[in-house]
Design a protein around this motif. Structure first.
Motif, mmCIF file in Angstrom:
data_model
loop_
_atom_site.group_PDB
_atom_site.id
_atom_site.type_symbol
_atom_site.label_atom_id
_atom_site.label_comp_id
_atom_site.label_asym_id
_atom_site.label_seq_id
_atom_site.Cartn_x
_atom_site.Cartn_y
_atom_site.Cartn_z
ATOM 1 N N SER A 1 0.782 -1.077 -0.069
ATOM 2 C CA SER A 1 0.118 0.046 -0.047
ATOM 3 C C SER A 1 0.704 1.274 -0.007
ATOM 4 N N MET A 2 0.318 2.486 -0.397
ATOM 5 C CA MET A 2 0.882 3.639 -0.662
ATOM 6 C C MET A 2 1.193 4.033 0.988
ATOM 7 N N ASP A 3 2.533 4.558 1.322
ATOM 8 C CA ASP A 3 3.051 4.835 2.514
ATOM 9 C C ASP A 3 3.038 6.291 2.478
ATOM 10 N N PRO A 4 1.987 7.272 3.249
ATOM 11 C CA PRO A 4 2.134 8.605 3.052
ATOM 12 C C PRO A 4 3.347 9.193 3.943
ATOM 13 N N ASN A 5 4.019 8.229 4.646
ATOM 14 C CA ASN A 5 5.191 8.947 5.478
ATOM 15 C C ASN A 5 6.337 7.851 5.681
ATOM 16 N N PRO A 6 7.165 7.663 4.509
ATOM 17 C CA PRO A 6 8.034 6.695 4.434
ATOM 18 C C PRO A 6 9.398 6.995 5.140
ATOM 19 N N ASP A 7 9.377 8.273 5.779
ATOM 20 C CA ASP A 7 10.254 8.585 6.728
ATOM 21 C C ASP A 7 10.592 7.765 8.203
ATOM 22 N N ASP A 8 9.417 7.025 8.357
ATOM 23 C CA ASP A 8 9.505 6.327 9.654
ATOM 24 C C ASP A 8 9.592 4.799 9.495
ATOM 25 N N ASP A 9 9.956 4.342 8.346
ATOM 26 C CA ASP A 9 10.022 2.978 7.945
ATOM 27 C C ASP A 9 11.244 2.173 8.517
ATOM 28 N N THR A 10 12.194 2.747 8.824
ATOM 29 C CA THR A 10 13.446 2.166 9.384
ATOM 30 C C THR A 10 13.702 2.454 10.719
ATOM 31 N N ALA A 11 14.197 1.742 11.549
ATOM 32 C CA ALA A 11 14.701 2.164 12.914
ATOM 33 C C ALA A 11 15.817 1.170 13.390
ATOM 34 N N SER A 12 16.697 1.824 14.264
ATOM 35 C CA SER A 12 17.670 0.678 14.506
ATOM 36 C C SER A 12 18.005 1.078 16.231
ATOM 37 N N VAL A 13 18.744 0.045 16.885
ATOM 38 C CA VAL A 13 19.046 0.480 18.300
ATOM 39 C C VAL A 13 20.473 -0.038 18.554
ATOM 40 N N SER A 14 21.211 0.411 19.387
ATOM 41 C CA SER A 14 22.531 -0.005 19.598
ATOM 42 C C SER A 14 22.485 -0.327 21.155
ATOM 43 N N VAL A 15 23.253 -1.655 21.536
ATOM 44 C CA VAL A 15 23.257 -2.102 22.684
ATOM 45 C C VAL A 15 24.905 -2.340 22.968
ATOM 46 N N ASP A 16 25.298 -2.085 24.275
ATOM 47 C CA ASP A 16 26.548 -2.320 24.802
ATOM 48 C C ASP A 16 26.730 -3.605 25.203
ATOM 49 N N VAL A 17 27.269 -4.518 24.763
ATOM 50 C CA VAL A 17 27.566 -5.766 25.352
ATOM 51 C C VAL A 17 28.705 -5.908 26.135
ATOM 52 N N SER A 18 28.643 -6.103 27.530
ATOM 53 C CA SER A 18 29.979 -6.169 28.293
ATOM 54 C C SER A 18 30.231 -7.682 28.583
ATOM 55 N N SER A 19 31.326 -7.699 29.242
ATOM 56 C CA SER A 19 31.746 -9.015 29.746
ATOM 57 C C SER A 19 31.152 -9.412 30.811
ATOM 58 N N VAL A 20 31.157 -10.919 31.363
ATOM 59 C CA VAL A 20 30.612 -11.081 32.536
ATOM 60 C C VAL A 20 31.778 -11.027 33.785
ATOM 61 N N SER A 21 31.528 -10.412 34.700
ATOM 62 C CA SER A 21 32.497 -10.507 35.669
ATOM 63 C C SER A 21 32.787 -11.730 36.391
ATOM 64 N N ALA A 22 34.054 -12.340 36.739
ATOM 65 C CA ALA A 22 34.365 -13.243 37.443
ATOM 66 C C ALA A 22 33.787 -13.374 38.724
ATOM 67 N N PRO A 23 33.080 -14.724 38.924
ATOM 68 C CA PRO A 23 32.314 -14.940 40.211
ATOM 69 C C PRO A 23 33.456 -14.705 41.463
#
Length: 188
Positions: A95-117
């Motif tokens: 279907s026609m999209d009247p607002n194609p500016d909101d068709d893409t999204a992204s997220v960044s996540v910081d993956v850290s190490s697990v500390s020694a027990p």
């Protein structure tokens, strides 16, 4: 992304929501999610339609969305590398999209190490039980093992550290052994 920061080897979920803001129904709605490098795919669960993982992408076929309706997809992955990872998604429709500016999204996540027990403990008064505290990374899994000879180790507890960063455990079998050693390992 949930949680907002992640630890290596613990599950991480990306939550995608596709919403049709109208003014009419949208047909042939689909989303392509590009998974970040350094993750292994675990699962994808959709509230509408179906999702299929192929290599580093997840293709979600939603179908039709009425005006002001939405659908949700939860993609669960397990990070395998440290550092910042980026997940991105793109939605399309026949279907026609009247607002194609909101068709893409992204997220960044910081993956850290697990500390020694870290284990610390004491003998309980009068009953020979051994009580210890296990400290580590909140949300990470750890395994506590016991041995009488330092060669053969037996798991006596597997658990996830709560948000407080530590937990307590009592080994009631300790009184049955003349000598008992303990160690903690990062779990699966």
């Amino acid at each position: 992304a949930s949680p907002a920061t992640a630890s290596i080897s613990n599950n991480l979920s990306f939550i995608l929501v596709a919403t049709n803001f109208g003014p009419a129904s949208a047909n042939g709605v689909s989303v392509t999610d590009t998974l970040p490098a350094g993750v292994s795919f675990v699962s994808a669960t959709a509230t509408q339609g179906s999702a299929v993982q192929n290599g580093s992408t997840v293709a979600w076929s939603i179908g039709s969305l009425a005006a002001n309706a939405g659908a949700r997809l939860t993609i669960t992955v397990k990070p395998t590398l440290y550092g910042v990872i980026n997940n991105s998604a793109h939605v399309i429709s026949t279907s026609m999209d009247p607002n194609p500016d909101d068709d893409t999204a992204s997220v960044s996540v910081d993956v850290s190490s697990v500390s020694a027990p870290v284990l610390s403990g004491s003998v309980s008064a009068g009953n020979g039980q051994f009580q210890f505290t296990l400290a580590g990374t909140a949300g990470a899994s750890y395994i506590v093992q016991a041995s009488t000879n330092l060669l053969n180790w037996v798991p006596i507890m597997t658990n996830t550290i709560p948000n407080t960063g530590s937990m307590s455990f009592t080994d009631s079998a300790a009184a049955s052994y003349p000598t008992r050693f303990y160690r903690a390992l990062i779990g699966p």
